[in-house]
Design an enzyme around this catalytic site. Structure first.
Site, PDB file in Angstrom:
ATOM      1  N   CYS A   1       0.868  -1.223   0.081  1.00 35.80           N
ATOM      2  CA  CYS A   1      -0.005  -0.055   0.140  1.00 35.80           C
ATOM      3  C   CYS A   1       0.795   1.037  -0.007  1.00 35.80           C
ATOM      4  O   CYS A   1       1.302   1.877   1.034  1.00 35.80           O
ATOM      5  CB  CYS A   1      -0.997  -0.050   1.116  1.00 35.80           C
ATOM      6  SG  CYS A   1      -2.310  -0.808   0.784  1.00 35.80           S
TER       7      CYS A   1
ATOM      8  N   TYR B   1      22.001  -7.044  -1.609  1.00 35.61           N
ATOM      9  CA  TYR B   1      21.204  -5.626  -0.853  1.00 35.61           C
ATOM     10  C   TYR B   1      19.721  -5.923  -1.461  1.00 35.61           C
ATOM     11  O   TYR B   1      19.248  -4.784  -1.344  1.00 35.61           O
ATOM     12  CB  TYR B   1      21.883  -4.420  -1.281  1.00 35.61           C
ATOM     13  CG  TYR B   1      23.162  -4.243  -0.780  1.00 35.61           C
ATOM     14  CD1 TYR B   1      23.496  -4.386   0.638  1.00 35.61           C
ATOM     15  CD2 TYR B   1      24.143  -4.082  -1.889  1.00 35.61           C
ATOM     16  CE1 TYR B   1      24.911  -4.215   0.689  1.00 35.61           C
ATOM     17  CE2 TYR B   1      25.548  -3.981  -1.381  1.00 35.61           C
ATOM     18  CZ  TYR B   1      25.815  -4.213   0.098  1.00 35.61           C
ATOM     19  OH  TYR B   1      27.272  -4.079   0.374  1.00 35.61           O
TER      20      TYR B   1
HETATM   21  N1  LLP Z   1      33.241  -2.701   3.493  1.00 35.08           N
HETATM   22  C1  LLP Z   1      32.314  -1.672   4.144  1.00 35.08           C
HETATM   23  C2  LLP Z   1      33.069  -1.043   5.472  1.00 35.08           C
HETATM   24  C3  LLP Z   1      31.207  -1.474   3.773  1.00 35.08           C
HETATM   25  O1  LLP Z   1      30.576  -0.488   4.570  1.00 35.08           O
HETATM   26  C4  LLP Z   1      30.639  -1.900   2.417  1.00 35.08           C
HETATM   27  C5  LLP Z   1      29.243  -1.789   2.275  1.00 35.08           C
HETATM   28  C6  LLP Z   1      31.349  -2.811   2.005  1.00 35.08           C
HETATM   29  C7  LLP Z   1      32.652  -3.249   2.763  1.00 35.08           C
HETATM   30  C8  LLP Z   1      30.988  -3.719   0.868  1.00 35.08           C
HETATM   31  O2  LLP Z   1      30.581  -2.859  -0.266  1.00 35.08           O
HETATM   32  P1  LLP Z   1      30.210  -3.426  -1.643  1.00 35.08           P
HETATM   33  O3  LLP Z   1      31.320  -4.431  -2.147  1.00 35.08           O
HETATM   34  O4  LLP Z   1      29.005  -4.355  -1.386  1.00 35.08           O
HETATM   35  O5  LLP Z   1      29.732  -2.211  -2.352  1.00 35.08           O
HETATM   36  N2  LLP Z   1      22.549  -0.853   0.549  1.00 35.08           N
HETATM   37  C9  LLP Z   1      23.393  -0.436  -0.465  1.00 35.08           C
HETATM   38  C10 LLP Z   1      24.602  -0.450  -0.468  1.00 35.08           C
HETATM   39  C11 LLP Z   1      25.235  -0.175   0.928  1.00 35.08           C
HETATM   40  C12 LLP Z   1      26.934  -0.509   1.228  1.00 35.08           C
HETATM   41  C13 LLP Z   1      27.279  -0.282   2.424  1.00 35.08           C
HETATM   42  N3  LLP Z   1      28.324  -0.760   2.803  1.00 35.08           N
HETATM   43  C14 LLP Z   1      22.779  -0.730  -1.603  1.00 35.08           C
HETATM   44  O6  LLP Z   1      21.765  -1.528  -1.933  1.00 35.08           O
HETATM   45  O7  LLP Z   1      23.323  -0.201  -2.915  1.00 35.08           O
END
Ligand code: LLP
Length: 432
Positions: free
Chosen positions: A362, A391
């Site tokens: 909704c 995510y």
């Molecule tokens: N290391 C740290 C300290 C982080 O904060 C993150 C992601 C990663 C590694 C991994 O990053 P990646 O390789 O997955 O980009 N919810 C958002 C993404 C938030 C990412 C937060 N930190 C989305 O759906 O795009």
């Protein structure tokens, strides 16, 4: 053609993942359904490990950022691939420990860890605690003292890099809730404090500059800033920093037209900066850690939905309503994220329509994608949204008391449930 090598179109003209027909999967396990390909996830882990070994003479560690997708089976897969694990809450840590993930390879992050979380991490011998602020540093030192332990820590540093991504997921610049700033001297102050604390051992420094980044330059720049900081620490305090964690954030293919940098290229260019800067500043090359999340699982997962109704609003738009939505994929409502969608049971047919895929909540903004190309669909068709491995499940909610979907892992034509579908009883389980 596809966003991941695990996807194909089979002889029936249906979308397949890891050799499994998605229409059959939808029939057997119901929809909405998250589907992951094990082989490709394992291949991503191995590619990362190989490239870090090649570029840093084996002195490196690849840490999976479990916030992208955490569950027992994912932790087991990472453990069996010799990965480290990044956890960011007591819940992620608990999941890892329950999966028998080796505690010494767990890295505990978070900008506001609670006393209970820190106690839990210490009691279970977590490998590194990545300290975010002075309040945490002090609390950790006291708690470690109480437990008669020495906490091995790294400091989260803000290197001040703009990584050209959506501002919600940009975390490296000075106006960020994460970590210690370099410019203000705050980071060096923390290092000096840690040096005189009895129950913490400073092992390394960490930075993470953002997420879904497609350029190599911000990573190169961050590596340079961090090595310079390591040299400054040595100069001002005499401490030799042994570990440098450069975070995650590597971009992935959401659309076929996306062109993320190959890991090898990224790693080679950043390694050159690390090695050259260390040489120039006469510091020993630290052990290099990286923390990919999205790029391990993102393109290797898809979501299957069943179409309920199709509403054509003449001259305005066509809504295709599916049996999930922002509850299983909040990324469109949060970031207007682009996804490729297709009709899984008409995968061979041309995409002749432009539609808006809507969820069942909704909430008018509950959309999965706007103005996306899709085959001509009708009620009962299966719609697949690609690249939803990262995510999506991890950010899912029970809004409108909608149960979270099941997740299955496929491997060479075989599927197994790794997360059960929530039931209505699960929804009321904590109600009193
Ligand atoms: N290391 C740290 C300290 C982080 O904060 C993150 C992601 C990663 C590694 C991994 O990053 P990646 O390789 O997955 O980009 N919810 C958002 C993404 C938030 C990412 C937060 N930190 C989305 O759906 O795009």
């Amino acid at each position: 053609m596809f966003v991941s090598d695990c996807l194909s179109i089979n002889e029936k003209g249906n979308l397949a993942i890891g050799g499994c027909d998605t229409v059959e999967l939808a029939k057997e396990y119901g929809t909405p359904l998250y589907v992951f390909d094990e082989n490709q996830i394992r291949k991503n882990c191995r590619d990362y490990i190989k490239s870090i070994e090649d570029n840093y003479n084996g002195n490196g560690l690849v840490i999976y950022a479990s916030k992208a997708f955490s569950c027992l089976e994912m932790c087991r897969i990472c453990a069996s691939e010799n990965m480290g694990l990044d956890v960011v809450s007591g819940g992620e840590l608990y999941t890892a420990l329950k999966a028998d993930f080796p505690a010494e390879k767990i890295f505990f992050h978070g900008n506001n860890k609670t006393k209970q979380e820190l106690e839990f991490a210490l009691a279970n011998g977590v490998g590194r605690i990545i300290v975010d602020n002075l309040t945490e540093l002090e609390m950790l030192n006291n708690l470690a003292n109480e437990q008669g332990k020495t906490a091995k820590i790294m400091f989260r540093i803000k290197p001040g890099i703009d990584a050209h991504t959506h501002s919600f997921i940009r975390t490296g610049q000075i106006d960020s809730k994460f970590g210690f700033a370099l410019e203000t001297g705050e980071a060096m102050e923390a290092i000096k404090l840690a040096k005189i604390m009895k129950n913490v051992e400073l092992c390394g420094v960490h930075c993470h500059i953002g997420s879904n980044i497609f350029e190599v330059e911000p990573f190169e720049l961050a590596a340079k800033v961090m090595v310079e900081f390591i040299a400054k620490i040595k100069q001002e305090t005499g401490i030799e920093i042994k570990e440098l964690n450069l975070g995650g954030g590597f971009g992935i293919k959401y659309l076929s037209s996306d062109e993320p940098v190959a890991y090898g290229d990224y790693m080679g260019r950043v390694a050159k900066v690390v090695n050259d800067t260390c040489k120039k500043l006469s510091v020993a090359i630290p052990k290099i850690l990286i923390e990919p999340g999205r790029s391990i699982v993102g393109s290797e997962g898809i979501t299957l939905y069943t179409v309920g109704n199709v509403k054509e609003i003449p001259d305005i738009r066509t809504y295709v309503a599916v049996d999930g939505g922002m509850t299983d994929n909040p990324r469109y409502i949060m970031y207007q994220s682009k996804y490729e969608i297709m009709c899984a049971n008409k995968a061979n047919e041309p995409k002749t329509k432009v539609v808006t895929v809507a969820g069942k909540c909704c909430e008018s903004g509950d959309l999965i994608q706007e103005d996306a190309k899709l085959q001509e669909v009708e009620s009962g068709d299966i719609v697949a949204v690609l690249s939803t491995g990262a995510y999506n499940y991890s950010m899912a909610s029970n809004y409108n008391r909608i149960p979270r979907p099941a997740a299955v892992m496929v491997n060479n034509g075989k599927a197994r449930v790794i997360i059960n579908r929530e039931t209505y009883d699960d929804i009321i389980t904590n109600d009193v």
